[in-house]
Enzyme design. Structure first.
Site, mmCIF file in Angstrom:
data_model
loop_
_atom_site.group_PDB
_atom_site.id
_atom_site.type_symbol
_atom_site.label_atom_id
_atom_site.label_comp_id
_atom_site.label_asym_id
_atom_site.label_seq_id
_atom_site.Cartn_x
_atom_site.Cartn_y
_atom_site.Cartn_z
ATOM 1 N N ARG A 28 0.529 -0.862 0.153
ATOM 2 C CA ARG A 28 0.013 0.373 0.112
ATOM 3 C C ARG A 28 0.963 0.943 0.786
ATOM 4 N NH1 ARG A 28 -4.371 1.612 5.255
ATOM 5 N NH2 ARG A 28 -2.588 1.649 5.869
ATOM 6 N N THR A 52 -0.618 7.770 -0.797
ATOM 7 C CA THR A 52 -1.826 7.642 -1.452
ATOM 8 C C THR A 52 -2.762 6.171 -1.187
ATOM 9 O OG1 THR A 52 -1.182 6.056 -3.335
ATOM 10 C CG2 THR A 52 -0.567 7.943 -3.802
ATOM 11 N N ASP A 58 0.522 -1.924 12.617
ATOM 12 C CA ASP A 58 1.620 -2.514 11.074
ATOM 13 C C ASP A 58 1.690 -4.320 11.003
ATOM 14 O OD1 ASP A 58 3.000 -3.184 8.816
ATOM 15 O OD2 ASP A 58 3.668 -0.908 8.206
ATOM 16 N N ASP A 76 4.692 -4.977 10.101
ATOM 17 C CA ASP A 76 6.468 -4.497 10.364
ATOM 18 C C ASP A 76 6.149 -6.269 11.440
ATOM 19 O OD1 ASP A 76 7.612 -2.995 8.815
ATOM 20 O OD2 ASP A 76 6.110 -0.967 9.544
HETATM 21 C C1 PRP Z 1 -0.765 -4.069 4.987
HETATM 22 C C2 PRP Z 1 -1.911 -5.518 5.180
HETATM 23 C C3 PRP Z 1 -2.710 -4.914 4.060
HETATM 24 C C4 PRP Z 1 -3.002 -3.451 3.271
HETATM 25 C C5 PRP Z 1 -4.321 -3.331 4.277
HETATM 26 O O1 PRP Z 1 0.050 -4.243 3.771
HETATM 27 O O2 PRP Z 1 -1.314 -6.746 5.502
HETATM 28 O O3 PRP Z 1 -2.054 -5.786 2.507
HETATM 29 O O4 PRP Z 1 -2.005 -3.064 4.150
HETATM 30 O O5 PRP Z 1 -4.652 -1.895 4.188
HETATM 31 P P1 PRP Z 1 -5.888 -1.607 2.976
HETATM 32 O O6 PRP Z 1 -6.985 -2.790 3.168
HETATM 33 O O7 PRP Z 1 -5.948 -0.055 2.662
HETATM 34 O O8 PRP Z 1 -5.487 -1.819 1.010
HETATM 35 P P2 PRP Z 1 0.899 -3.426 4.005
HETATM 36 O O9 PRP Z 1 0.373 -2.835 2.444
HETATM 37 O O10 PRP Z 1 1.105 -2.031 4.504
HETATM 38 O O11 PRP Z 1 1.923 -4.584 3.007
HETATM 39 P P3 PRP Z 1 2.539 -5.020 3.656
HETATM 40 O O12 PRP Z 1 2.130 -6.633 4.216
HETATM 41 O O13 PRP Z 1 4.572 -5.315 3.038
HETATM 42 O O14 PRP Z 1 3.838 -4.943 5.293
HETATM 43 N N1 URA Z 2 -1.896 -2.407 6.897
HETATM 44 C C1 URA Z 2 -1.405 -3.015 8.334
HETATM 45 O O1 URA Z 2 -1.021 -3.300 8.440
HETATM 46 N N2 URA Z 2 -2.147 -2.252 9.794
HETATM 47 C C2 URA Z 2 -3.040 -0.852 9.643
HETATM 48 O O2 URA Z 2 -4.072 -1.073 10.874
HETATM 49 C C3 URA Z 2 -3.691 -1.407 8.182
HETATM 50 C C4 URA Z 2 -2.949 -1.560 7.272
#
Ligand code: PRP
Ligand code: URA
Length: 213
Positions: free
Chosen positions: A108, A112, A204, A207
């Site tokens: 994400r 944006t 997160d 993370d």
């Molecule tokens: C997080 C999570 C989802 C997304 C959710 O991933 O694991 O994939 O955000 O957010 P949304 O519903 O607003 O799209 P992130 O983009 O942080 O990537 P990561 O899993 O690599 O940490």
């Molecule tokens: N992605 C995450 O990992 N946590 C949140 O709360 C939203 C998006």
């Protein structure tokens, strides 16, 4: 189904609530966090597969021949959304070790909040398979919706989305974009903060799973 969200099933169980309370706590260390994600994912997979069709088969026990039931129909594919969805795979596989595993790479964009696709690999014959799409977090719904778009473009017709914590905004986005895709969550939270994080959420997920912050 959950009141205002006809596409949502909150899988509510004392074990799930208990484990979620530790998962949410900021003091829970990485190792326990990963174990809890797996355990909750496994409990949810039990519910998500409740309506899989079975068929009668004849088997012979050490005592006699009898009729038993086995799952029939389409073959299951787990599809974690990278990265955080990876944390749920082992838990679900512990219930269904024969399931295949595809991968969708999305992150994400932090400015944006739009999902950016960087990887997509699923087994052939998508139309003949049942997909369980895995991601612990459903926030704006952009990532889940884009992953479903990608699966449908490749021929998938049977998709369920499993997450641990959902925001109403994400559930609504999924209902609008993909009303045919049931959403199962361990909890429905209050909403999103100004950075798109779920409140109260768990922070997160990627993370915390991989120790990258
Ligand atoms: C997080 C999570 C989802 C997304 C959710 O991933 O694991 O994939 O955000 O957010 P949304 O519903 O607003 O799209 P992130 O983009 O942080 O990537 P990561 O899993 O690599 O940490
Ligand atoms: N992605 C995450 O990992 N946590 C949140 O709360 C939203 C998006």
């Amino acid at each position: 189904m959950s009141g205002a969200h006809p596409n949502l099933t909150v899988v509510d169980h004392p074990l799930i609530r208990h484990k979620l309370s530790y998962l949410r706590a900021r003091t829970t260390p990485k190792k326990e966090f990963k174990e809890l994600v797996d355990e909750i994912a496994m409990l949810m997979a039990f519910e998500a597969t409740r309506d899989l069709p079975t068929e009668e088969v004849e088997i012979t026990t050490p005592i006699e021949t009898t009729t038993a039931h086995r799952i029939r129909g389409k073959k299951l594919v787990l599809v974690p959304i990278l990265r955080a969805g990876l944390g749920m795979v082992d838990g679900v596989l512990s219930l269904m070790p024969g399931a295949r595993v595809g991968h969708v790479g999305l992150y994400r964009d932090e400015d944006t909040l739009q999902p950016v696709e960087y990887y997509f690999k699923i087994p052939p014959g998508a139309a003949d398979r049942d997909f369980l799409l895995l991601d612990p977090m459903l926030a704006t719904g952009g990532s889940a919706s884009a992953a479903v778009d990608g699966l449908k473009r490749r021929g998938a017709t049977s998709i369920r989305f499993l997450c641990l914590v959902a925001a109403p905004e994400g559930v609504e986005r999924m209902r609008r974009d993909h009303p045919d895709v049931p959403v199962l969550a361990a909890a429905l939270d209050r909403g999103l903060d100004e950075n798109g994080y779920i409140m109260p959420g768990l922070g997160d997920a990627g993370d915390r799973l991989f120790g990258t912050r």
